[in-house]
Design a protein around this motif. Sequence first.
Motif, short mmCIF file in Angstrom:
data_model
loop_
_atom_site.label_atom_id
_atom_site.label_comp_id
_atom_site.label_asym_id
_atom_site.label_seq_id
_atom_site.Cartn_x
_atom_site.Cartn_y
_atom_site.Cartn_z
N GLY A 29 -3.56 -17.82 95.66
CA GLY A 29 -2.09 -17.95 95.78
C GLY A 29 -1.19 -16.84 95.65
N SER A 30 0.21 -17.09 95.06
CA SER A 30 1.03 -16.06 94.95
C SER A 30 0.91 -15.38 93.68
N ALA A 31 1.57 -14.13 93.58
CA ALA A 31 1.39 -13.41 92.25
C ALA A 31 1.83 -14.19 91.40
N THR A 32 2.95 -14.92 91.42
CA THR A 32 3.70 -15.69 90.27
C THR A 32 2.75 -16.78 90.01
N ALA A 33 1.83 -17.67 90.97
CA ALA A 33 1.10 -18.55 90.63
C ALA A 33 -0.14 -18.01 89.91
N MET A 34 -0.70 -17.05 90.25
CA MET A 34 -1.82 -16.40 89.46
C MET A 34 -1.46 -15.92 87.93
N GLU A 35 -0.09 -15.31 88.04
CA GLU A 35 0.53 -15.19 86.47
C GLU A 35 0.34 -16.31 85.70
N ALA A 36 0.96 -17.45 86.22
CA ALA A 36 0.90 -18.65 85.58
C ALA A 36 -0.29 -19.34 85.18
N GLN A 37 -1.27 -19.20 85.97
CA GLN A 37 -2.52 -19.55 85.73
C GLN A 37 -3.28 -18.84 84.73
N LEU A 38 -3.11 -17.74 84.60
CA LEU A 38 -3.66 -16.75 83.53
C LEU A 38 -2.99 -17.05 82.29
N ASP A 39 -1.52 -17.40 82.35
CA ASP A 39 -0.98 -17.72 80.96
C ASP A 39 -1.59 -18.94 80.59
N HIS A 40 -1.88 -19.99 81.56
CA HIS A 40 -2.31 -21.36 81.19
C HIS A 40 -3.62 -21.16 80.25
N LEU A 41 -4.54 -20.20 80.86
CA LEU A 41 -5.87 -19.82 80.21
C LEU A 41 -5.46 -19.61 78.83
N VAL A 42 -4.63 -18.69 78.67
CA VAL A 42 -4.26 -18.23 77.28
C VAL A 42 -3.80 -19.43 76.42
N ALA A 43 -3.00 -20.18 76.89
CA ALA A 43 -2.54 -21.37 76.22
C ALA A 43 -3.76 -22.24 75.79
N PHE A 44 -4.69 -22.65 76.73
CA PHE A 44 -5.90 -23.31 76.78
C PHE A 44 -6.66 -22.89 75.47
N ALA A 45 -6.92 -21.61 75.22
CA ALA A 45 -7.74 -20.67 74.02
C ALA A 45 -7.24 -21.16 72.84
N GLU A 46 -5.76 -21.24 72.96
CA GLU A 46 -5.11 -21.43 71.58
C GLU A 46 -5.37 -23.11 71.01
N LEU A 47 -5.87 -23.99 71.81
CA LEU A 47 -5.87 -25.32 71.37
C LEU A 47 -6.98 -25.68 70.39
N PRO A 48 -6.80 -26.35 69.62
CA PRO A 48 -7.94 -26.66 68.35
C PRO A 48 -9.20 -27.41 68.84
N HIS A 49 -9.23 -27.66 70.05
CA HIS A 49 -10.38 -28.41 70.75
C HIS A 49 -10.94 -27.38 71.65
N THR A 50 -10.74 -26.38 71.78
CA THR A 50 -11.18 -25.48 73.01
C THR A 50 -11.84 -24.05 72.45
N VAL A 51 -12.68 -23.62 73.32
CA VAL A 51 -13.25 -22.41 73.20
C VAL A 51 -13.23 -21.72 74.64
N LEU A 52 -12.83 -20.56 74.68
CA LEU A 52 -12.84 -20.04 76.00
C LEU A 52 -13.38 -18.40 75.72
N GLN A 53 -14.61 -18.15 76.68
CA GLN A 53 -15.07 -16.97 76.37
C GLN A 53 -15.50 -16.67 77.90
N ILE A 54 -15.09 -15.15 78.31
CA ILE A 54 -15.47 -14.62 79.66
C ILE A 54 -16.90 -14.02 79.78
N ALA A 55 -17.36 -14.42 80.91
CA ALA A 55 -18.76 -13.53 80.98
C ALA A 55 -18.40 -12.44 81.99
N PRO A 56 -18.46 -11.12 81.09
CA PRO A 56 -17.86 -9.94 82.01
C PRO A 56 -19.02 -9.43 82.68
#
Length: 283
Positions: free
Chosen positions: A182-209
């Motif tokens: 999508g657009s750069a704005t949409a991608m930025e919002a998506q990455l922000d959403h991932l960060v917010a997801f990682a802050e939730l008490p019932h979630t774990v987010l790990q990137i496979a590099p």
Amino acid sequence: MEDTLVNRKQLNPEAGPEAAYGARLRSVRERRGWKQDELAAEIGYSGRHISAVETARKPPTRQFSTAVDVVLKLDGTAESFVREWGEIRHGVLLEGFPEYLHQEARATEVRLFEVGVIPGVLQTREYASAIESNSVRCGAITADQAAERVQALVERQAALERHNPPMIFAVPDESCIRRPIGSATAMEAQLDHLVAFAELPHTVLQIAPYEMGERRSFNRSVNLLTLPDRAVVSYVESETQGHLDRELASVVPLVRTYHRLQAEALSQAASVEMIHQARKGTS
């Protein structure tokens, strides 16, 4: 708006699932002796909306179908319009995925791995819409089907936000955050959403590099669900087909492989930092 004999459109229920839905709605309505405006008044829609659904110019929604079921006393019956709406919606999903959605909505733990795109339950509406819009451009699906897929995703996400939500473990490949959608704005919002997801008490987010190289355990989408009775099911997807598996002989190796993937992936803190760096690259 009323369908007079002069301008009454002949319906063809064989034209597709939505046409069949509309034709049946007209048939049931007329058996009750109701005009379009009369049904509309009962369910809180306009006569024009009823006409558009009956002639398949507008797709039905869950809300609309629920209202029809309540007024026509079809809720929970074999003739339920919500049931038919579900069949229409599931018709644009891969084989095996509707059953997976049912199990996911009751799971106590959800484990996800994805390559190339953000896992569905972590996608923003704009990100998901960009993916489906490309499918429309390629001629793979219609615009209506794209809208149905996005709506199905939104409802899937809502089901996971219930009281006492499941633990969600997500280990997306690094390509998921590097590939612009999508657009750069949409991608930025998506990455922000991932960060917010990682802050939730019932979630774990790990990137496979990328540096994991051949040690990355999976090369395609993998979902693992732990159900209330502690049984574990897997769902593995290809481009054209999904497969839900309950057999321990094939599910247990996937669970073990997933644990190894988590052990080798970045920590959540390092993953969030990588996402921040990727976001800077989209600006």
